[in-house]
Design an enzyme around this catalytic site. Structure first.
Site, mmCIF file in Angstrom:
data_model
loop_
_atom_site.group_PDB
_atom_site.id
_atom_site.type_symbol
_atom_site.label_atom_id
_atom_site.label_comp_id
_atom_site.label_asym_id
_atom_site.label_seq_id
_atom_site.Cartn_x
_atom_site.Cartn_y
_atom_site.Cartn_z
ATOM 1 N N CYS A 100 111.529 -35.775 -4.228
ATOM 2 C CA CYS A 100 111.758 -35.052 -2.992
ATOM 3 C C CYS A 100 113.274 -35.084 -2.835
ATOM 4 O O CYS A 100 113.932 -36.050 -3.230
ATOM 5 C CB CYS A 100 111.079 -35.751 -1.820
ATOM 6 S SG CYS A 100 111.016 -34.709 -0.357
ATOM 7 N N GLY A 380 118.659 -33.747 9.465
ATOM 8 C CA GLY A 380 118.460 -34.543 10.685
ATOM 9 C C GLY A 380 117.139 -34.191 11.329
ATOM 10 O O GLY A 380 116.138 -34.847 11.125
ATOM 11 N N HIS A 405 119.102 -40.927 3.804
ATOM 12 C CA HIS A 405 118.564 -39.636 3.355
ATOM 13 C C HIS A 405 118.218 -38.693 4.497
ATOM 14 O O HIS A 405 117.822 -37.559 4.259
ATOM 15 C CB HIS A 405 117.324 -39.838 2.490
ATOM 16 C CG HIS A 405 116.020 -39.886 3.260
ATOM 17 N ND1 HIS A 405 115.806 -40.746 4.306
ATOM 18 C CD2 HIS A 405 114.875 -39.180 3.127
ATOM 19 C CE1 HIS A 405 114.576 -40.564 4.788
ATOM 20 N NE2 HIS A 405 113.994 -39.622 4.090
#
Ligand code: 5GP
Ligand code: MN
Ligand code: MN
Length: 482
Positions: A100, A380, A405
């Site tokens: 991912c 975010g 991350h």
């Protein structure tokens, strides 16, 4: 978590080895004092302590400020193991969604160019790019092609006209992790992957149109080709059903490893095997192949976004300056060289919900950015902000070249869903200036901005701790979600 968290310098808190039997190294959690209260409400710090018991672990079991509970290992976790000290590889330290990650695509459009086209743009993106769990895409590969794609990474589709060679230069590992072996991936996994390449996936995955809201480091922003009011596209997805299946297959094969190789685990979900064991080698080969598939998935997502922009603005994507800034994984394990207690060692760095953040001068940073450092892409949430950071030396010294991350979840999916009952999240977002389309209404509630921590706070910690530095802040304008 009521255990000890000892302050040991800038934003770093230690769980001493005395906390739990079997800890080989301490835990290091990066967070501000304010964040620690939230972090303590979760089991995640205990997971940091559990990881510290793994055979061959080096220096510390580390967690980033976006830490929250995950399968076995917390999200936001980093650990490095040394194969020469019996070090293990653990699928739980990579995560179900192998590779991912996030990709950022630039444009030469500015806020004024897009602000009256946002609804049209988001609709076109939503109806072109498949979203949602299990959705198939428009690119179909047979099993032989899917295995080739896993061997080659995005080059496989670029050779077929879906992108350009320079996209590879701006992808971690050039979009190709050596040592991937597609033949170690089960037929079932390949079947799941064959029709899902170029699809977004569920819930947390997204494609977002953003505007550069503030620039914090003008020199680095210039090197990255970013400036105020510029429009960018951020893509977050992974290896879809294929990666999930690779993880699942390996967990089954790792079940007897503790007995077979003689180690104890405080939590079954920490399933792992020595790097140099048949089980370990097989997982590593399959995980690398799945990672190449993940890079390829984001390549196809990017290419579809380029086509949509070209259609909406009536110019080619090249003419719109739709160049890739970078693509970086945040669920992966890689063999890397790090200096540990003054000695250079090759270690297996597990990053699960954590991003590589190499500093200026590192040979793995693309030439175009070598003088400033690796671009780091931090999503975010869909209402507030996302960030572009740059890797720094502190990460090499303290966290095996790693930073956060994302913002990290602040509410569980169930809590966020309950909180969203009776609300129209898309309308709320529209009032904040964000056009959102999702394949499920529940998905929007689970993913609402306040379900996440404030990314500005998380980025503040990694900046202050010198794990990476602020470059630019982006504000969302439109988003499609799974
Ligand atoms: P994860 O890979 O852990 O599911 O997600 C990475 C991060 O993406 C989350 O911690 C969260 O901060 C961020 N994120 C999730 N959904 C969105 C979104 O729709 N837009 C943006 N900009 N960020 C998101
Ligand atoms: Mn994912
Ligand atoms: Mn992710």
């Amino acid at each position: 978590f009521t255990g000890p968290l000892e302050h040991i310098g800038c934003c770093c808190h230690r769980i001493p080895t005395s906390y739990k039997a079997g800890m080989r190294v301490p835990g290091h959690i990066y967070a501000s004092d304010a964040m620690l209260e939230t972090i303590r409400k979760d089991q995640a710090p205990d997971q940091v302590a559990n990881v510290a018991t793994l055979p061959g672990i080096q220096v510390a079991s580390i967690a980033m400020p976006d830490i929250h509970w995950g399968y076995g290992f917390c999200i936001g976790g980093v650990c490095a193991t040394d194969p020469e000290e019996g070090g293990v590889i653990s699928p739980g330290g990579v995560g179900y969604d192998i590779n991912c990650g996030v990709r950022l695509l630039k444009t030469n459009l500015y806020l004024d160019d897009v602000k009256h086209h946002m609804r049209e743009l988001v609709k076109a993106l939503f109806y072109t790019i498949p979203t949602g769990a299990g959705r198939a895409g428009r690119y179909k590969f047979n099993p032989v092609e899917t295995r080739r794609l896993m061997g080659e990474g995005p080059r496989f589709v670029i050779d077929r006209g879906l992108g350009v060679a320079r996209d590879l230069d701006h992808t971690e590992a050039n979009g190709h992790i050596d040592g991937g072996d597609p033949h170690q991936v089960s037929d079932h996994a390949v079947k799941r992957g064959a029709e899902q390449c170029g699809t977004l996936g569920s819930g947390n995955h997204f494609l977002e149109v953003q505007v550069v809201d503030s620039v914090f480091d003008a020199d680095v922003a210039r090197a990255f080709g970013l400036e105020l009011n510029q429009i960018c596209v951020m893509i977050h997805s992974g290896s879809r059903g294929l990666g999930y299946q690779v993880c699942d297959d390996s967990l089954a094969s790792f079940r007897n490893c503790p007995v077979k190789y003689g180690f104890e685990l405080p939590d079954r979900q920490l399933a792992c095997a020595p790097v140099d064991s048949p089980e370990g080698r097989k997982y590593i080969a399959a995980m690398r192949a799945a990672a190449n598939y993940g890079f390829c998935n984001r390549q196809l997502l990017m290419q579809q976004a380029r086509e949509v922009f070209a259609g909406v603005f009536g110019r080619s994507w090249e003419d719109l300056g739709m160049e890739q800034l970078y693509d970086v994984a945040h669920n992966i394990a890689k063999l890397e060289e790090h200096t540990i207690e003054g000695k250079k060692k090759k270690v297996w760095v597990h990053r699960k919900g954590a991003t590589r953040a190499f500093p200026a001068g590192h040979p793995e940073v693309p030439e175009a950015f070598r003088a400033v450092g690796q671009p780091v892409i931090i999503p975010g949430d869909m209402g507030r902000a996302s960030w572009i950071l740059v890797g720094s030396q502190g990460a090499m010294d303290k966290t095996f070249g790693t930073t956060c991350h994302g913002a990290g979840r602040a509410m569980s999916r169930t809590a966020a869903l309950k909180d969203g009952v009776g609300r129209k999240i898309d309308k709320e977002l529209e009032h904040r200036g964000v056009i959102a389309m999702a394949s499920s209404r529940n998905g929007l509630a689970e993913e609402q901005p306040k379900a996440y921590k404030n990314v500005d706070d998380v980025v503040g910690v990694v900046h202050d701790a010198d794990l990476s530095r602020r470059v630019a802040r982006m504000r969302p304008l439109g988003v499609i979600k799974g």
